[in-house]
Structures are given as structure tokens and as C-alpha cells.
Design a protein around this motif. Structure first.
Motif, PDB file in Angstrom:
ATOM      1  N   SER A  10       0.850  -1.193   0.000  1.00 32.45           N
ATOM      2  CA  SER A  10       0.000   0.000   0.000  1.00 32.45           C
ATOM      3  C   SER A  10       0.887   1.245   0.000  1.00 32.45           C
ATOM      4  CB  SER A  10      -0.892   0.008   1.246  1.00 32.45           C
ATOM      5  OG  SER A  10      -0.088   0.213   2.407  1.00 32.45           O
ATOM      6  N   ASP A  11       0.267   2.383  -0.139  1.00 33.34           N
ATOM      7  CA  ASP A  11       1.011   3.644  -0.058  1.00 33.34           C
ATOM      8  C   ASP A  11       1.724   3.761   1.286  1.00 33.34           C
ATOM      9  OD1 ASP A  11       0.327   4.399  -2.614  1.00 33.34           O
ATOM     10  OD2 ASP A  11      -1.382   5.639  -1.983  1.00 33.34           O
ATOM     11  N   ASN A  12       1.061   3.311   2.362  1.00 34.37           N
ATOM     12  CA  ASN A  12       1.694   3.341   3.688  1.00 34.37           C
ATOM     13  C   ASN A  12       2.914   2.424   3.736  1.00 34.37           C
ATOM     14  OD1 ASN A  12       0.003   5.219   4.860  1.00 34.37           O
ATOM     15  ND2 ASN A  12      -1.359   3.687   5.768  1.00 34.37           N
ATOM     16  N   SER A  15       5.634   4.043   1.826  1.00 37.42           N
ATOM     17  CA  SER A  15       6.183   5.151   2.627  1.00 37.42           C
ATOM     18  C   SER A  15       7.157   4.616   3.667  1.00 37.42           C
ATOM     19  CB  SER A  15       5.066   5.919   3.334  1.00 37.42           C
ATOM     20  OG  SER A  15       4.288   6.605   2.413  1.00 37.42           O
ATOM     21  N   HIS A  16       6.792   3.489   4.266  1.00 37.45           N
ATOM     22  CA  HIS A  16       7.675   2.877   5.260  1.00 37.45           C
ATOM     23  C   HIS A  16       9.015   2.484   4.625  1.00 37.45           C
ATOM     24  CE1 HIS A  16       8.816   0.737   8.862  1.00 37.45           C
ATOM     25  NE2 HIS A  16       9.073  -0.332   8.129  1.00 37.45           N
ATOM     26  N   PHE A  17       8.971   1.862   3.453  1.00 30.91           N
ATOM     27  CA  PHE A  17      10.207   1.478   2.774  1.00 30.91           C
ATOM     28  C   PHE A  17      10.999   2.700   2.322  1.00 30.91           C
ATOM     29  CE2 PHE A  17       8.411  -2.764   2.625  1.00 30.91           C
ATOM     30  CZ  PHE A  17       9.535  -3.553   2.822  1.00 30.91           C
ATOM     31  N   ARG A  18      10.307   3.747   1.873  1.00 30.10           N
ATOM     32  CA  ARG A  18      11.013   4.982   1.507  1.00 30.10           C
ATOM     33  C   ARG A  18      11.725   5.583   2.717  1.00 30.10           C
ATOM     34  NH1 ARG A  18       6.863   5.645  -2.358  1.00 30.10           N
ATOM     35  NH2 ARG A  18       5.437   6.645  -0.927  1.00 30.10           N
TER      36      ARG A  18
END
Length: 183
Positions: A10-12, A15-18
Motif C-alpha cells: 500500500s502507499d503506507n 512510505s515505510h520502505f522509503r
């Protein structure tokens, strides 16, 4: 028997991986380029020597290809591209990643996901480098060990090949237009 498991991030999740990548980039910011490359190479060797699942080993070759592009003097990678690849492999320099690597079967899952994300981001660079390596190999086979193959000769040859194909396609297209007028 094998089983296919698909993951949808998901986008979340992304975001966590980014954020993990951003933290890794911060940690390597002051490291010399060769040390970053060495750490990534060491992880590749560690992964090769471990009994890694196929889903990881399938992605490992792409990570190795990125590292090879950095190490290949004949490729003459521009500084901005080099910086992109170095930051892309930053995560693989961090010994403490999301999932500890020593967990059998799953330890490299986060690495595989991160490799996949890097591959998607760097796919054009990988394709260009793979094409260059194929060209170099063909030239070495054709000319022998005296072949001087570098990025400029590859680009010149590729440009010529693309332009030739373009002219050929235009002439075929032109012939079709003429033929369609006659019919």
C-alpha cells in the motif's frame, strides 16, 4: 510443490520502505563510494552463501548488475547516474535491516522487496547497461581482445543502429503509403 504468494504494498507500506531507504542514505552519506560498493558486494556474497529462497535469488542478479555498472570502467557512468545507483544500494549496506537476515526463509524478504523497488526505479539504467554488456561481448567476439568498447562507442553504434532502423521503418511506411494510393 511450489506456491505463489503475491504481495501488494500500500502507499503506507511504500512510505515505510522509503523512510527506511532515507535513513540508510543518511547513514552512508559520509562513507566513501568504494566502501558503499564493498558493503553491497559483501551482502551479495553473504546472500549467495546463504540458502536463500528463489524469490530473493531472482532479484539478487539485478542488484549485482547495478554494482557491476558502478565498477565497470568501460561503462563510464556519469556522476549523476552513479550517485543514483549509490543511493539505491544504500539499504544493502545496513547490517540491521527490517527483518534480520538470519531468519530462515524470511530473513531476506525485506531485501528482496527493496531490490524490487530499486529495480523498478533503475530499470532503464539496468536495460542500458545490459545492452552495453551485450554490445561489448559481441564486439569482443567480432574483433577479439583488441576491441575498444566504451560507453561512447556503444552510444555511437546504438545511435547509428536506431537511425538506420528509423530510416528503414520510414521507407517501409512510405512504400505502404504509395502502395495504398495505387490500390
Amino acid at each position: 510443490m511450489s506456491i505463489k504468494i503475491s504481495l501488494e504494498l500500500s502507499d503506507n507500506d511504500l512510505s515505510h520502505f522509503r523512510e527506511l531507504m532515507r535513513l540508510a542514505i543518511e547513514k552512508i552519506k559520509n562513507l566513501p563510494e568504494q566502501e558503499v560498493i564493498k558493503k553491497a558486494e559483501d551482502l551479495c556474497k553473504q546472500m549467495e552463501n546463504a540458502n536463500i529462497p528463489d524469490f530473493v535469488s531472482q532479484r539478487l542478479s539485478s542488484l549485482k548488475m547495478l554494482i557491476s555498472a558502478l565498477n565497470d570502467d568501460e561503462w563510464q557512468i556519469p556522476e549523476d547516474e552513479k550517485e543514483e545507483i549509490l543511493t539505491s544500494i544504500a539499504y544493502f549496506c545496513e547490517p540491521q535491516d527490517l527483518i534480520p537476515d538470519n531468519i530462515p526463509g524470511l530473513g531476506y524478504l525485506d531485501d528482496a522487496i527493496m531490490i524490487e523497488l530499486v529495480i523498478q526505479d533503475m530499470s532503464l539504467d539496468l536495460q542500458a547497461y545490459e545492452s552495453f554488456c551485450s554490445f561489448r561481448s559481441a564486439e569482443e567476439n567480432r574483433r577479439g581482445s583488441q576491441a575498444n568498447v566504451n560507453r561512447e562507442s556503444w552510444l555511437t553504434s546504438t545511435r547509428s543502429e536506431l537511425r538506420s532502423g528509423l530510416r528503414r521503418n520510414k521507407s517501409i511506411s512510405g512504400a505502404r503509403k504509395i502502395f495504398s494510393r495505387i490500390m
